[in-house]
Every structure is written in C-alpha cells, then in structure tokens.
Design a protein around this motif. Structure first.
Motif, PDB file in Angstrom:
ATOM      1  N   SER A  12       0.836  -1.166  -0.020  1.00 44.25           N
ATOM      2  CA  SER A  12       0.000  -0.043   0.169  1.00 44.25           C
ATOM      3  C   SER A  12       0.823   1.313   0.112  1.00 44.25           C
ATOM      4  N   CYS A  48       3.856   1.231  -0.951  1.00 41.88           N
ATOM      5  CA  CYS A  48       4.467   1.467  -2.369  1.00 41.88           C
ATOM      6  C   CYS A  48       3.717   2.322  -3.386  1.00 41.88           C
ATOM      7  N   GLU A  49       2.467   1.732  -3.407  1.00 34.90           N
ATOM      8  CA  GLU A  49       1.458   2.186  -4.424  1.00 34.90           C
ATOM      9  C   GLU A  49       1.394   3.493  -4.260  1.00 34.90           C
ATOM     10  N   SER A  50       1.277   4.225  -2.963  1.00 38.41           N
ATOM     11  CA  SER A  50       1.093   5.634  -2.616  1.00 38.41           C
ATOM     12  C   SER A  50       2.329   6.196  -3.395  1.00 38.41           C
ATOM     13  N   TYR A 108       4.693   5.346  -5.444  1.00 39.80           N
ATOM     14  CA  TYR A 108       4.580   5.475  -6.971  1.00 39.80           C
ATOM     15  C   TYR A 108       3.621   6.346  -7.524  1.00 39.80           C
ATOM     16  N   LYS A 109       2.478   6.546  -7.305  1.00 38.93           N
ATOM     17  CA  LYS A 109       1.374   7.289  -7.674  1.00 38.93           C
ATOM     18  C   LYS A 109       2.015   8.781  -7.444  1.00 38.93           C
ATOM     19  N   SER A 149      -0.313   4.910 -11.842  1.00 35.36           N
ATOM     20  CA  SER A 149      -0.644   3.737 -11.047  1.00 35.36           C
ATOM     21  C   SER A 149       0.506   2.766 -11.284  1.00 35.36           C
ATOM     22  N   PRO A 150       0.838   2.237 -10.220  1.00 33.14           N
ATOM     23  CA  PRO A 150       2.091   1.197 -10.396  1.00 33.14           C
ATOM     24  C   PRO A 150       1.559  -0.072 -11.080  1.00 33.14           C
ATOM     25  N   GLU A 210       2.142  -4.501 -10.815  1.00 36.08           N
ATOM     26  CA  GLU A 210       2.672  -5.275  -9.897  1.00 36.08           C
ATOM     27  C   GLU A 210       4.209  -5.456  -9.742  1.00 36.08           C
ATOM     28  N   THR A 213       5.243  -2.327  -7.462  1.00 36.46           N
ATOM     29  CA  THR A 213       4.978  -2.311  -5.767  1.00 36.46           C
ATOM     30  C   THR A 213       5.911  -3.615  -5.278  1.00 36.46           C
TER      31      THR A 213
END
Length: 162
Positions: free
Chosen positions: A13, A15-17, A19-20, A26-27, A29, A32
């Motif tokens: 989660s 890492c998704e934040s 990257y964005k 959006s990242p 898989e 992340t």
C-alpha cells in the motif's frame, strides 16, 4: 506483534502511494513488489528506507532490471556486477540486497549525503564536486523524491512503520 502478512500488505500500500505520488501513474505489480523488497532489504541492513526508495525510483522507477545494461548494471538500484555482486557474477547476485548494501556503503563513506548520492550515480561528473555543491540533476531528483516520500510517511496509516 505485527504479522508478516500485515507488513507486506502495508508495504504494498505504501509503495502504491509512493509510486503514484512520484510518477502520477498507477504502479504495476512489479513496481510495488520491487518497492516492497527494497523496504525489507533496507530495514535488514539498517539503512534509510527513504534514501533507498528515492534512489531506486530515480534509477529504475522500481523495476527489477534483471538484464544487465550496456554498462553491466542490474537491479532497481543499477549496481555494477563487477563491484557489488559476489564473485563478480550475476548468477550469484541478489541485485536488490546488494544494491541497498552498495548505497549504504556510499552514504557511510562520503559526506555529506548529497556527495554520496552524486558519487553513487557518477563521481566523474563535474557537478559531483564541492565547487558545485554536489548538485547534479540526478541528486536534485533524488532529493525531490525523498521529500515526497517523507510526506507520504507522515500519513496516519504509515507514520509508525519505520
């Protein structure tokens, strides 16, 4: 005690934040997963997660980069096989782990950290001198990433992670 599964989901989660925030995209898989592995290895070798992620994003955008480049660099931190892989062999190398150790080495050896980051990228650049205050384009980008990552880590759901 926090379970490994919970930590992994939290890292994904986070890492998704990150990257964005850093890319406005959006990242995947891969992005992340690589980011999560970088976090785990940075914690394992007792090194800054923020610096690790900022450099890895600048180097590879959190991609695995398992095929050597023309300068024989691999991994999300783009390490040179001949310097950082055991026995100078890619088949014996864990590029993420060795990359974090390499980055930690530079930060420990060269002060201030801007100099270490500049040297990590390319010590031969004129901007990697005291005269230029270690202000290469690469260093400026890494420090922009670091600020954004620190801002994300201040959020309620992430502030107690590290």
């Amino acid at each position: 005690m926090i379970s490994q599964a919970f930590l992994l989901l939290t890292y994904l989660s986070l890492c998704e934040s990150i990257y964005k925030k850093l890319s406005n995209l959006s990242p995947s898989e891969e992005n992340t997963t690589v980011c999560s592995l970088l976090i785990e290895d940075a914690l394992e070798v007792d090194f800054s997660v923020v610096t690790t992620l900022a450099v890895a994003f600048e180097e590879s955008r959190f991609t695995a980069q398992l095929k050597p480049t023309k300068s024989n660099c691999v991994g999300p931190l783009q390490i040179k096989v001949k310097y950082w892989c055991p026995d100078k062999r890619l088949d014996r190398c864990e590029p993420i782990y060795e990359g974090v150790k390499a980055l930690k080495y530079y930060v420990k050896k060269f002060k201030p950290e801007r100099k270490a980051v500049c040297f990590y990228n390319n010590s031969k650049k004129k901007e990697c001198s005291e005269k230029y205050k270690y202000t290469s384009h690469y260093v400026k980008n890494v420090y922009k990433h670091k600020k954004k990552i620190r801002d994300i880590l201040k959020k309620k759901e992430f502030k107690d992670l590290f």
